[in-house]
Write a protein that holds these residues in place. Structure first.
Motif, PDB file in Angstrom:
ATOM      1  N   SER A 241       0.838  -1.198   0.000  1.00 38.13           N
ATOM      2  CA  SER A 241       0.000   0.000   0.000  1.00 38.13           C
ATOM      3  C   SER A 241       0.873   1.249   0.000  1.00 38.13           C
ATOM      4  CB  SER A 241      -0.923   0.018   1.225  1.00 38.13           C
ATOM      5  OG  SER A 241      -1.652   1.219   1.279  1.00 38.13           O
ATOM      6  N   GLU A 242       0.464   2.235  -0.788  1.00 39.08           N
ATOM      7  CA  GLU A 242       1.170   3.512  -0.797  1.00 39.08           C
ATOM      8  C   GLU A 242       0.767   4.369   0.397  1.00 39.08           C
ATOM      9  OE1 GLU A 242       3.590   4.106  -2.767  1.00 39.08           O
ATOM     10  OE2 GLU A 242       3.286   2.327  -4.020  1.00 39.08           O
ATOM     11  N   ASP A 243      -0.360   4.033   1.010  1.00 37.83           N
ATOM     12  CA  ASP A 243      -0.838   4.787   2.177  1.00 37.83           C
ATOM     13  C   ASP A 243      -0.229   4.222   3.466  1.00 37.83           C
ATOM     14  OD1 ASP A 243      -2.502   6.329   0.539  1.00 37.83           O
ATOM     15  OD2 ASP A 243      -4.094   4.813   0.655  1.00 37.83           O
ATOM     16  N   GLY A 261       9.604  -0.334   2.848  1.00 40.81           N
ATOM     17  CA  GLY A 261       9.062   0.416   1.722  1.00 40.81           C
ATOM     18  C   GLY A 261       7.555   0.521   1.847  1.00 40.81           C
ATOM     19  N   ASN A 262       6.857   0.061   0.808  1.00 40.02           N
ATOM     20  CA  ASN A 262       5.393   0.087   0.853  1.00 40.02           C
ATOM     21  C   ASN A 262       4.782  -1.295   1.108  1.00 40.02           C
ATOM     22  OD1 ASN A 262       5.977  -1.098  -1.568  1.00 40.02           O
ATOM     23  ND2 ASN A 262       4.589   0.171  -2.799  1.00 40.02           N
TER      24      ASN A 262
END
Length: 316
Positions: A241-243, A261-262
Motif C-alpha cells: 500500500s502507498e498509504d 518500503g510500501n
C-alpha cells in the motif's frame, strides 16, 4: 492400557522463611498410555521434577494415588517400582568414576539381575557410544553422559522409562541426536514419561502433552490436536500500500507487523474464519494489494505461552 496413572497428586514443602507450606504439585491427574511418549512440559519450578520423583518413589507425596502397570505405589511399592527405570536430570543416576560398562553392570546388579558384557555393549552400540564403553564417565562430554544414563535405563529392561530433563545442558548436535534416540527407544516398544522445558523436543517426539505451570496442569491433550487448534488460527499476510496503514491496522487489532518500503508483513491470529474475511474486506475497501497469505506453522512456544498466560482452559 495405561502404564502410569496419576490421580489428584499433591505435594507440599515447608518454607524456611514462614510457617506456610509451598504447594509444588497441586492435585494433578494424568495417565501414560502403553507405547507412547507422554511429555510434561513446563518452566523451571513448575512441578515437573517433583512429579517424576513422586512416581519413582524418591519423594513421599501428601495426597493422591499413583499406579504403575496396575500396581499401587503406596501399597505395592516394590512391584510398582520394578516396572520402571529412570534418567534423572544431570546424569545423577551414574557413578562418574566408573565406566559406562561398569555403570550398566552395577545398576542392573542392584536390581537383582545380571547382564553380560556383550549385552551391555549391544546397548551402548544402539546408542552410538560403544567406543566409549571403557572410558571413565567423568571424562565424557555431557551428551555422552546422558547417553550413558539412558543406556543404564535401557539395561534395566523395563517397559516404562521416566526421563527428567534429558536434554538439559546438551549442545545443539547432541540434542538432535538424543531426540532421534528417544524415537528409536519408543520403536523398541517402550513407554516414555518425559519431563522437560524443551519445547522443540516435545514438538518433535511427543504423542501427548500435559502443560504444567505453578503446580497445576493447565491442559492435557494429544500433541496433534493442540497443534491443529493453533495452526488453524495463525496467518502471515503480506500487503502492499502507498498509504500509511499502521494506525488503521491497530484499530482492527493487528499490532504485530513490519514494514519495508510500501510492503507490510503482518502476523495475525484469528479466533474464527469470519475475522479473516473481515480483514480481507478491510483491505478491499482501501484498495490494498494482498501479496500473499500464508497459514503459520505452529510451534510449542506459542501454545505454551497461550496456556500459561491463562488465555485458555484450566486443568483437564
Amino acid at each position: 492400557m495405561n502404564v502410569i496413572e496419576v490421580n489428584d497428586l499433591l505435594k507440599r514443602y515447608p518454607q524456611r522463611t514462614s510457617k506456610e507450606m509451598l504447594t509444588a504439585v497441586d492435585k494433578i491427574s494424568f495417565h501414560v498410555k502403553e507405547g507412547e511418549i507422554f511429555a510434561l512440559l513446563g518452566p523451571n519450578g513448575a512441578g515437573k521434577t517433583t512429579t517424576i520423583k513422586s512416581i519413582c518413589g524418591l519423594l513421599v507425596f501428601d495426597e493422591g494415588k499413583i499406579k504403575i502397570k496396575d500396581y499401587d505405589l503406596k501399597t505395592e511399592r516394590s512391584k510398582a517400582l520394578k516396572q520402571i527405570s529412570v534418567v534423572l536430570e544431570g546424569s545423577r543416576n551414574l557413578y562418574h568414576r566408573l565406566t559406562p560398562i561398569e555403570n550398566i553392570q552395577y545398576f542392573v546388579g542392584i536390581r537383582g539381575k545380571k547382564i553380560s558384557k556383550n549385552e551391555a555393549l549391544d546397548i551402548l552400540d544402539f546408542l552410538g557410544i560403544k567406543e566409549k564403553a571403557n572410558e571413565v564417565v567423568y571424562t565424557l562430554s555431557r551428551g555422552m553422559q546422558q547417553k550413558t544414563a539412558l543406556a543404564v535405563c535401557l539395561a534395566a529392561d523395563t517397559d516404562v522409562l521416566l526421563l527428567d530433563e534429558p536434554t538439559l545442558g546438551l549442545d545443539v548436535i547432541s540434542n538432535v541426536e538424543f531426540r532421534k534416540l528417544l524415537t528409536n527407544v519408543k520403536q523398541k516398544g517402550k513407554s516414555i514419561l518425559l519431563s522437560t522445558h524443551d519445547m522443540a523436543l516435545v514438538e518433535e517426539i511427543a504423542d501427548r502433552v500435559a502443560i504444567i505451570n505453578n503446580g497445576k496442569i493447565v491442559v492435557c491433550e494429544d500433541k496433534k490436536k493442540l497443534m491443529d487448534v493453533f495452526s488453524a488460527t495463525g496467518y502471515k499476510i503480506k500487503v502492499r500500500s502507498e498509504d500509511t496503514l499502521e494506525r488503521e491496522l491497530d484499530k482492527i487489532g493487528i499490532t504485530e507487523l513490519t514494514k519495508e518500503g510500501n510492503v507490510y508483513d503482518l502476523t495475525v491470529d484469528f479466533k474464527t474464519s469470519s475475522e479473516l474475511y473481515e480483514v480481507m474486506d478491510f483491505f478491499k475497501s482501501r484498495n490494498v494489494e494482498i501479496v500473499s497469505i500464508e497459514k503459520q506453522m505452529v510451534n510449542f512456544e506459542k501454545i505454551f505461552i497461550s496456556y500459561t498466560n491463562g488465555d485458555r482452559g484450566r486443568q483437564n
